[in-house]
Design an enzyme around this catalytic site. Structure first.
Site, PDB file in Angstrom:
ATOM      1  N   LYS A   1       2.344   0.367 -10.392  1.00 16.22           N
ATOM      2  CA  LYS A   1       2.307   1.787 -10.000  1.00 16.22           C
ATOM      3  C   LYS A   1       3.671   2.441 -10.186  1.00 16.22           C
ATOM      4  O   LYS A   1       3.749   3.661 -10.418  1.00 16.22           O
ATOM      5  CB  LYS A   1       1.802   1.925  -8.562  1.00 16.22           C
TER       6      LYS A   1
ATOM      7  N   SER B   1       9.080   9.791  -3.843  1.00 17.64           N
ATOM      8  CA  SER B   1       9.056   8.562  -4.635  1.00 17.64           C
ATOM      9  C   SER B   1      10.234   8.507  -5.589  1.00 17.64           C
ATOM     10  O   SER B   1      10.458   9.429  -6.379  1.00 17.64           O
ATOM     11  CB  SER B   1       7.748   8.488  -5.431  1.00 17.64           C
TER      12      SER B   1
ATOM     13  N   ASP C   1      -1.742   3.493  -3.638  1.00 18.13           N
ATOM     14  CA  ASP C   1      -0.298   3.392  -3.829  1.00 18.13           C
ATOM     15  C   ASP C   1       0.146   4.125  -5.082  1.00 18.13           C
ATOM     16  O   ASP C   1       1.219   4.738  -5.123  1.00 18.13           O
ATOM     17  CB  ASP C   1       0.106   1.910  -3.902  1.00 18.13           C
TER      18      ASP C   1
ATOM     19  N   GLY D   1       0.818  -1.209   0.000  1.00 17.31           N
ATOM     20  CA  GLY D   1       0.000   0.000   0.000  1.00 17.31           C
ATOM     21  C   GLY D   1       0.847   1.251   0.000  1.00 17.31           C
ATOM     22  O   GLY D   1       2.088   1.194  -0.038  1.00 17.31           O
TER      23      GLY D   1
END
Length: 324
Positions: free
Chosen positions: A187, A250, A240, A132
């Site tokens: 993702k 990120s 996510d 997640g």
């Protein structure tokens, strides 16, 4: 008291371990290959490599002795995905066959298979996956965090709920293990794409167009390889993806920003494990090997050419994905 062992002593293992140790209901231990980390966690209550300024709960301990796995009730796998299969093969003799194994690693295992499929053929243990939107820095700072637990055995979810009850970690559940694993990999690909868009255009409208296209491609790819499209609405799906694609902490979004600004080079790619960079090639090959038309996934296909065509003009990337 349960005995909970984290294989690994990196950021996510340390953050989750600290949260669970603070509860004081379980024995929580980090299994590390870093002697410095073992010594500092046990004596100074810090992880010098990941959280040097964050004092850890005194109930959290660390060891380099793999025998700690022999009587563990719950084992979290918190090492890079490309190391998981070899680690289990080499250390299977230490693993309590009744331990619940929970995979935190995001990425493919051996032969480009998802990690639970690899482990199912290797060990008799009950298995779960937990994924997640979860920056370790926010977990250890006790920010509320949502994770999706997945297992074919629904009754195992009660263990997860018990372990994290009363903490800042909240969970939802699905039996769609395949979908959760694929969502956690996909993702990263689409976070790179959003990063490339934001590097070149300060446009909320354009970003929304690409996010919509990205979510549709993720949904199509997830179902093409056996997942349930409803998994996209769990923490591991849209949650996510939004975390990874829209936040500068990120690494995969940062990779997209670097590419979009023209600063990315093969040297960076070789030195840093960039999950999205690896996943693009894997998925592209999977589509071709399963006779699925790559052209149905224009965003991912265009990114594949960014990485594999040496003369690809990255300044044309956004124009190309809108045109296709």
């Amino acid at each position: 008291m349960r005995k909970i062992v984290f294989i690994g002593s990196g950021a996510i293992a340390t953050a989750m371990g600290d949260v669970l140790a603070e509860k004081g209901e379980d024995i929580v231990e980090l299994l590390s290959i870093e002697n410095e980390v073992v010594e500092m966690v046990n004596n100074s209550h810090v992880n010098p490599l990941y959280f040097p300024k964050c004092r850890l709960d005194e109930n959290l301990t660390a060891t380099a002795d793999k025998a700690v796995l022999e009587d563990a009730d719950v084992v979290f796998i918190a090492i890079p995905s490309n190391a998981v299969v070899n680690y289990i093969i080499e250390n299977q003799r230490f693993i309590n066959p009744t331990s619940l194994i929970i995979n935190l690693a995001k990425g493919f295992g051996d032969n480009d298979d998802i990690i639970p499929d690899c482990l199912n053929t290797m060990i008799p243990n009950p298995l779960m996956t937990l994924k997640g939107p979860s920056f370790a820095r926010e977990i250890i700072n006790r920010q509320d965090t949502g994770l999706t637990a997945a297992s074919k055995e629904e009754e195992l979810y009660q263990i997860i709920r018990d372990i994290f009850s009363g903490t800042n970690v909240r969970t939802d559940f699905t039996t769609d293990v395949t979908g959760v694993e694929y969502a956690s990999i996909l993702k990263n690909i689409y976070a790179i794409i959003i990063g490339m868009v934001d590097a070149n255009f300060d446009s909320a409208n354009l970003r929304s167009i690409v996010i919509t296209k990205a979510l549709n491609e993720m949904r199509m790819l997830l179902t093409a390889f056996g997942g349930d499209e409803h998994t996209m609405y769990k923490y591991c799906g849209f949650g996510d993806f939004s975390l990874t694609s829209l936040n500068d902490m990120s690494r995969n979004r940062t990779l997209g920003l670097l590419i979009g600004k023209g600063f990315f080079n093969p040297e960076i790619s070789n030195k840093v494990v960039l999950e999205g960079r690896i996943a693009v090639d894997v998925f592209h090959n999977k589509l071709e090997n399963n006779d699925i038309c790559v052209c149905d996934y224009p965003l991912m296909d265009e990114l594949y050419h960014v990485f594999n065509d040496s003369n690809y003009p990255t300044s044309n990337f956004v124009k190309n994905i809108l045109k296709r």
